[in-house]
Design a protein around this motif. Sequence first.
Motif, short mmCIF file in Angstrom:
data_model
loop_
_atom_site.label_atom_id
_atom_site.label_comp_id
_atom_site.label_asym_id
_atom_site.label_seq_id
_atom_site.Cartn_x
_atom_site.Cartn_y
_atom_site.Cartn_z
N LEU A 112 0.83 -1.21 0.00
CA LEU A 112 0.00 0.00 0.00
C LEU A 112 0.86 1.26 0.00
N SER A 113 1.99 1.20 0.71
CA SER A 113 2.91 2.33 0.72
C SER A 113 3.48 2.58 -0.68
N MET A 114 3.84 1.50 -1.37
CA MET A 114 4.36 1.65 -2.73
C MET A 114 3.28 2.13 -3.69
N ARG A 115 2.04 1.71 -3.45
CA ARG A 115 0.95 2.15 -4.32
C ARG A 115 0.80 3.66 -4.29
N ARG A 116 0.95 4.27 -3.13
CA ARG A 116 0.86 5.74 -3.03
C ARG A 116 1.96 6.40 -3.85
N GLU A 117 3.17 5.84 -3.79
CA GLU A 117 4.28 6.40 -4.57
C GLU A 117 4.05 6.21 -6.06
N LEU A 118 3.52 5.05 -6.44
CA LEU A 118 3.27 4.78 -7.85
C LEU A 118 2.21 5.71 -8.41
N ARG A 119 1.19 5.99 -7.63
CA ARG A 119 0.15 6.89 -8.10
C ARG A 119 0.69 8.29 -8.34
N HIS A 120 1.67 8.68 -7.57
CA HIS A 120 2.31 9.99 -7.77
C HIS A 120 3.10 10.00 -9.07
N TRP A 121 3.71 8.89 -9.41
CA TRP A 121 4.52 8.81 -10.64
C TRP A 121 3.66 8.54 -11.87
N GLU A 122 2.54 7.85 -11.73
CA GLU A 122 1.62 7.50 -12.80
C GLU A 122 2.30 6.69 -13.91
N PRO A 123 2.75 5.48 -13.60
CA PRO A 123 3.40 4.65 -14.61
C PRO A 123 2.38 4.03 -15.57
N GLN A 124 2.87 3.58 -16.71
CA GLN A 124 2.00 2.91 -17.68
C GLN A 124 1.89 1.42 -17.34
N ILE A 125 3.01 0.81 -16.95
CA ILE A 125 3.05 -0.60 -16.61
C ILE A 125 3.82 -0.77 -15.30
N VAL A 126 3.34 -1.62 -14.42
CA VAL A 126 4.04 -1.96 -13.18
C VAL A 126 4.33 -3.46 -13.19
N VAL A 127 5.59 -3.81 -12.98
CA VAL A 127 5.99 -5.22 -12.86
C VAL A 127 6.38 -5.44 -11.41
N GLY A 147 -4.76 -3.19 -5.94
CA GLY A 147 -6.16 -2.83 -6.11
C GLY A 147 -6.40 -2.21 -7.47
N ARG A 148 -7.46 -1.43 -7.58
CA ARG A 148 -7.79 -0.80 -8.86
C ARG A 148 -6.89 0.40 -9.10
N ASN A 149 -6.26 0.41 -10.26
CA ASN A 149 -5.37 1.52 -10.61
C ASN A 149 -5.41 1.75 -12.10
N THR A 150 -4.76 2.80 -12.54
CA THR A 150 -4.77 3.16 -13.96
C THR A 150 -3.72 2.40 -14.75
N TRP A 151 -2.71 1.86 -14.08
CA TRP A 151 -1.62 1.19 -14.80
C TRP A 151 -1.95 -0.28 -15.07
#
Length: 312
Positions: free
Chosen positions: A38-53, A62-66
Amino acid sequence: MLAEVLTENGANVRIFSPRRPKSRILAKFGLSHLQQTLSMRRELRHWEPQIVVSNGTLGFFGRNTWKHIHVFHGTMVAHSLSDRVGRSFKDWLIKGIFGGGLSEAMSGIGATRVAVSQSCAAELKKYYGYRAHQVIPNGVRLNSDVEQIREGLIFVGRRESRKGYEMAVELAMAVKQSLSVAGPGDDPRTRNLGVLDETELQELYSRSKAMVFPSNYEACSFAVLEALTNGCAVITTKVGWIPELLSAVPEYERLIGQRNNQASFELPLQRVLSGDAATMSALEAAVSWTRENNSFERFSREWTDLINEHND
């Protein structure tokens, strides 16, 4: 290695690592992985990546744009079931099977699931109830400078009971051979090389007669792939990626022992040390097949194709 592949293909790659969990309650029940995710999810949402591996127990976003790809290098459940040595029952059950297994199972929900071997894919179905969308085995860089004159036995990795370390030591002593160990720790019974870099490992594999690796659990061991692609015989068990090798090179059974059965490794080891013709022929076929099917180039192609599919 995967970050290198993606960067070479022009991707802007960032690597995120989990922060130390703060909740003692979640840690007590083996669920700190979820808090870290969940902590990483907050950081990822700030960066807005296209793909997360993601991989391991860190991937339930959970539900996200990437678009999400989760890699399974084995499963926490099978890993925990393979070895309880040195762990209390509570730690083994709660942190290993329950907490680790639950976090890992949730990581694959809604993601494209990649397993590193067919046996790993079977574990996902058995323990988590879903299938792997693709199997992409690990790949290693090939060394063209392979020695023809070889001597000595080696063990590569952590000195864990799961990896059969004690059995490897006892086998070397039984055949009156020294055992060189590349990995952390020290043992007066072995030649201790410490942690080696990639180049040093390549040199070790290319000059060694055999790697003794009676492991109880692997998914797709880099050490096994590196040893074989460098022409070093691997005396091991039928776990992880090994069944795929045996399907292609059935004669390699001559170098396989049974889990937790030291006596079953003595004949395969003697065959290698004596230069038995049938065993050397099996090794040559296994080396050739592994170099073709588990090279870094093939790994790169398969991952590039998968990423491109997600970019469409």
